[in-house]
Scaffold this motif. Structure first.
Motif, PDB file in Angstrom:
ATOM      1  N   ALA A   6       0.818  -1.212   0.000  1.00 14.29           N
ATOM      2  CA  ALA A   6       0.000   0.000   0.000  1.00 14.29           C
ATOM      3  C   ALA A   6       0.853   1.264   0.000  1.00 14.29           C
ATOM      4  CB  ALA A   6      -0.951  -0.004   1.185  1.00 14.29           C
ATOM      5  N   ALA A   7       1.946   1.267   0.727  1.00  9.94           N
ATOM      6  CA  ALA A   7       2.809   2.448   0.800  1.00  9.94           C
ATOM      7  C   ALA A   7       3.467   2.770  -0.542  1.00  9.94           C
ATOM      8  CB  ALA A   7       3.875   2.248   1.865  1.00  9.94           C
ATOM      9  N   SER A   8       3.447   1.830  -1.488  1.00  8.35           N
ATOM     10  CA  SER A   8       4.027   2.050  -2.811  1.00  8.35           C
ATOM     11  C   SER A   8       3.173   2.999  -3.654  1.00  8.35           C
ATOM     12  CB  SER A   8       4.163   0.719  -3.562  1.00  8.35           C
ATOM     13  OG  SER A   8       4.948  -0.188  -2.834  1.00  8.35           O
ATOM     14  N   CYS A   9       1.905   3.176  -3.282  1.00  5.96           N
ATOM     15  CA  CYS A   9       0.985   4.029  -4.040  1.00  5.96           C
ATOM     16  C   CYS A   9       1.084   5.469  -3.565  1.00  5.96           C
ATOM     17  CB  CYS A   9      -0.456   3.559  -3.869  1.00  5.96           C
ATOM     18  SG  CYS A   9      -0.772   1.934  -4.546  1.00  5.96           S
ATOM     19  N   CYS A  10       1.242   6.384  -4.490  1.00  5.26           N
ATOM     20  CA  CYS A  10       1.241   7.811  -4.164  1.00  5.26           C
ATOM     21  C   CYS A  10      -0.192   8.324  -4.075  1.00  5.26           C
ATOM     22  CB  CYS A  10       1.984   8.597  -5.232  1.00  5.26           C
ATOM     23  SG  CYS A  10       3.731   8.205  -5.313  1.00  5.26           S
ATOM     24  N   GLY A  11      -1.059   7.744  -4.871  1.00  4.73           N
ATOM     25  CA  GLY A  11      -2.461   8.140  -4.909  1.00  4.73           C
ATOM     26  C   GLY A  11      -3.196   7.267  -5.899  1.00  4.73           C
ATOM     27  N   ILE A  12      -4.484   7.189  -5.726  1.00  7.02           N
ATOM     28  CA  ILE A  12      -5.314   6.407  -6.640  1.00  7.02           C
ATOM     29  C   ILE A  12      -6.389   7.335  -7.174  1.00  7.02           C
ATOM     30  CG2 ILE A  12      -6.911   4.460  -6.827  1.00  7.02           C
ATOM     31  CD1 ILE A  12      -5.274   3.090  -4.628  1.00  7.02           C
ATOM     32  N   SER A  13      -6.494   7.414  -8.477  1.00  8.11           N
ATOM     33  CA  SER A  13      -7.425   8.329  -9.111  1.00  8.11           C
ATOM     34  C   SER A  13      -8.867   7.850  -9.037  1.00  8.11           C
ATOM     35  CB  SER A  13      -7.020   8.528 -10.574  1.00  8.11           C
ATOM     36  OG  SER A  13      -7.944   9.331 -11.241  1.00  8.11           O
ATOM     37  N   GLU A  14      -9.105   6.570  -9.314  1.00  8.07           N
ATOM     38  CA  GLU A  14     -10.473   6.060  -9.380  1.00  8.07           C
ATOM     39  C   GLU A  14     -10.563   4.663  -8.763  1.00  8.07           C
ATOM     40  OE1 GLU A  14     -11.529   6.016 -13.501  1.00  8.07           O
ATOM     41  OE2 GLU A  14     -11.542   8.188 -13.657  1.00  8.07           O
ATOM     42  N   ILE A  15     -11.664   4.423  -8.054  1.00  9.67           N
ATOM     43  CA  ILE A  15     -11.987   3.100  -7.521  1.00  9.67           C
ATOM     44  C   ILE A  15     -13.364   2.745  -8.075  1.00  9.67           C
ATOM     45  CG2 ILE A  15     -12.497   1.718  -5.468  1.00  9.67           C
ATOM     46  CD1 ILE A  15      -9.666   2.538  -5.324  1.00  9.67           C
ATOM     47  N   GLY A  16     -13.467   1.634  -8.799  1.00  5.10           N
ATOM     48  CA  GLY A  16     -14.735   1.197  -9.370  1.00  5.10           C
ATOM     49  C   GLY A  16     -15.554   0.409  -8.372  1.00  5.10           C
ATOM     50  N   LEU A  17     -16.840   0.778  -8.230  1.00  4.15           N
ATOM     51  CA  LEU A  17     -17.748   0.112  -7.307  1.00  4.15           C
ATOM     52  C   LEU A  17     -19.024  -0.300  -8.047  1.00  4.15           C
ATOM     53  CD1 LEU A  17     -17.469   2.604  -4.282  1.00  4.15           C
ATOM     54  CD2 LEU A  17     -16.216   0.459  -4.602  1.00  4.15           C
ATOM     55  N   MET A  48     -18.037  10.001  -8.097  1.00  5.62           N
ATOM     56  CA  MET A  48     -18.250  10.763  -6.875  1.00  5.62           C
ATOM     57  C   MET A  48     -16.913  11.132  -6.243  1.00  5.62           C
ATOM     58  SD  MET A  48     -21.687   9.138  -5.420  1.00  5.62           S
ATOM     59  CE  MET A  48     -21.846  10.595  -4.475  1.00  5.62           C
ATOM     60  N   GLY A  49     -16.776  12.403  -5.903  1.00  4.56           N
ATOM     61  CA  GLY A  49     -15.541  12.893  -5.303  1.00  4.56           C
ATOM     62  C   GLY A  49     -15.083  14.145  -6.004  1.00  4.56           C
ATOM     63  N   ASP A  50     -13.775  14.215  -6.290  1.00  2.00           N
ATOM     64  CA  ASP A  50     -13.231  15.399  -6.956  1.00  2.00           C
ATOM     65  C   ASP A  50     -11.992  15.015  -7.766  1.00  2.00           C
ATOM     66  OD1 ASP A  50     -11.054  15.186  -5.147  1.00  2.00           O
ATOM     67  OD2 ASP A  50     -11.957  16.624  -3.762  1.00  2.00           O
ATOM     68  N   ALA A  51     -11.268  16.019  -8.235  1.00  2.00           N
ATOM     69  CA  ALA A  51     -10.100  15.780  -9.089  1.00  2.00           C
ATOM     70  C   ALA A  51      -8.997  14.992  -8.368  1.00  2.00           C
ATOM     71  CB  ALA A  51      -9.547  17.111  -9.596  1.00  2.00           C
ATOM     72  N   GLU A  52      -9.030  14.954  -7.054  1.00  2.00           N
ATOM     73  CA  GLU A  52      -8.022  14.223  -6.274  1.00  2.00           C
ATOM     74  C   GLU A  52      -8.324  12.732  -6.172  1.00  2.00           C
ATOM     75  OE1 GLU A  52      -5.154  15.595  -5.056  1.00  2.00           O
ATOM     76  OE2 GLU A  52      -5.799  17.332  -6.203  1.00  2.00           O
ATOM     77  N   GLY A  53      -9.578  12.352  -6.391  1.00  2.00           N
ATOM     78  CA  GLY A  53      -9.952  10.950  -6.307  1.00  2.00           C
ATOM     79  C   GLY A  53     -11.446  10.758  -6.482  1.00  2.00           C
ATOM     80  N   LEU A  54     -11.808   9.686  -7.174  1.00  2.00           N
ATOM     81  CA  LEU A  54     -13.215   9.428  -7.475  1.00  2.00           C
ATOM     82  C   LEU A  54     -13.610   7.997  -7.132  1.00  2.00           C
ATOM     83  CD1 LEU A  54     -13.315  11.064 -11.020  1.00  2.00           C
ATOM     84  CD2 LEU A  54     -14.385  11.976  -8.949  1.00  2.00           C
ATOM     85  N   LEU A  55     -14.818   7.856  -6.613  1.00  2.00           N
ATOM     86  CA  LEU A  55     -15.457   6.552  -6.520  1.00  2.00           C
ATOM     87  C   LEU A  55     -16.338   6.444  -7.762  1.00  2.00           C
ATOM     88  CD1 LEU A  55     -16.578   6.539  -2.772  1.00  2.00           C
ATOM     89  CD2 LEU A  55     -14.531   5.506  -3.777  1.00  2.00           C
ATOM     90  N   ILE A  56     -16.112   5.427  -8.577  1.00  2.00           N
ATOM     91  CA  ILE A  56     -16.889   5.239  -9.794  1.00  2.00           C
ATOM     92  C   ILE A  56     -17.979   4.222  -9.483  1.00  2.00           C
ATOM     93  CG2 ILE A  56     -16.847   4.574 -12.223  1.00  2.00           C
ATOM     94  CD1 ILE A  56     -15.198   7.112 -11.568  1.00  2.00           C
ATOM     95  N   VAL A  57     -19.183   4.725  -9.230  1.00  2.00           N
ATOM     96  CA  VAL A  57     -20.329   3.890  -8.886  1.00  2.00           C
ATOM     97  C   VAL A  57     -21.061   3.584 -10.187  1.00  2.00           C
ATOM     98  CG1 VAL A  57     -22.408   3.709  -7.475  1.00  2.00           C
ATOM     99  CG2 VAL A  57     -20.471   5.083  -6.667  1.00  2.00           C
ATOM    100  N   VAL A  58     -21.159   2.297 -10.503  1.00  2.00           N
ATOM    101  CA  VAL A  58     -21.719   1.891 -11.789  1.00  2.00           C
ATOM    102  C   VAL A  58     -22.668   0.720 -11.594  1.00  2.00           C
ATOM    103  CG1 VAL A  58     -19.788   0.339 -12.313  1.00  2.00           C
ATOM    104  CG2 VAL A  58     -21.102   1.306 -14.176  1.00  2.00           C
ATOM    105  N   ASP A  59     -23.713   0.677 -12.423  1.00  2.00           N
ATOM    106  CA  ASP A  59     -24.636  -0.454 -12.428  1.00  2.00           C
ATOM    107  C   ASP A  59     -23.847  -1.710 -12.760  1.00  2.00           C
ATOM    108  OD1 ASP A  59     -26.453  -2.488 -13.595  1.00  2.00           O
ATOM    109  OD2 ASP A  59     -27.975  -0.932 -13.337  1.00  2.00           O
ATOM    110  N   ARG A  60     -23.995  -2.731 -11.946  1.00  2.00           N
ATOM    111  CA  ARG A  60     -23.172  -3.926 -12.146  1.00  2.00           C
ATOM    112  C   ARG A  60     -23.492  -4.682 -13.427  1.00  2.00           C
ATOM    113  NH1 ARG A  60     -24.321  -8.341  -7.580  1.00  2.00           N
ATOM    114  NH2 ARG A  60     -23.394  -9.677  -9.118  1.00  2.00           N
ATOM    115  N   GLU A  61     -24.563  -4.288 -14.108  1.00  2.00           N
ATOM    116  CA  GLU A  61     -24.899  -4.888 -15.412  1.00  2.00           C
ATOM    117  C   GLU A  61     -24.328  -4.071 -16.581  1.00  2.00           C
ATOM    118  OE1 GLU A  61     -26.410  -7.856 -15.654  1.00  2.00           O
ATOM    119  OE2 GLU A  61     -26.432  -7.915 -13.457  1.00  2.00           O
TER     120      GLU A  61
END
Length: 102
Positions: A6-17, A48-61
């Protein structure tokens, strides 16, 4: 060679949910974590979020853009920096999203 951790990551732009009900997840994220919608229709897709990081909430279909792969629900824990400390469990507790004081 260094081991990736985890410490190897400087930042994560998007997480898909991928979720069953995008609108319900959007409302819970807004209410519990205070994140606003960055883009999307809020019914099939919401960034959802801002330019620093987003949660990408998507229909699972809905296939992922641009490669059309089917989304996969997989246990995920996300910790975001925000005002206040909150926890939100989504998609039958598969997604554990926590906020921590900035």
């Amino acid at each position: 060679m260094k081991t990736f951790q985890a410490a190897s990551c400087c930042g994560i732009s998007e997480i898909g949910l991928p979720v069953d009900e995008v609108a319900a997840a959007v409302e819970q994220i807004q209410t519990t974590l205070g994140l606003s919608m960055w883009s999307g229709d809020g019914r099939q897709f919401a960034a959802m979020g801002d330019a620093e990081g987003l949660l990408i909430v998507v229909d699972r279909e809905r296939p992922w853009f641009p490669d059309r792969r089917a989304p996969i629900v997989s246990g995920t824990r996300v910790v975001i920096q925000a005002q206040g400390s909150e926890q939100l469990l989504l998609q039958a507790d598969q997604y554990d999203i926590q906020s921590r004081d900035e």
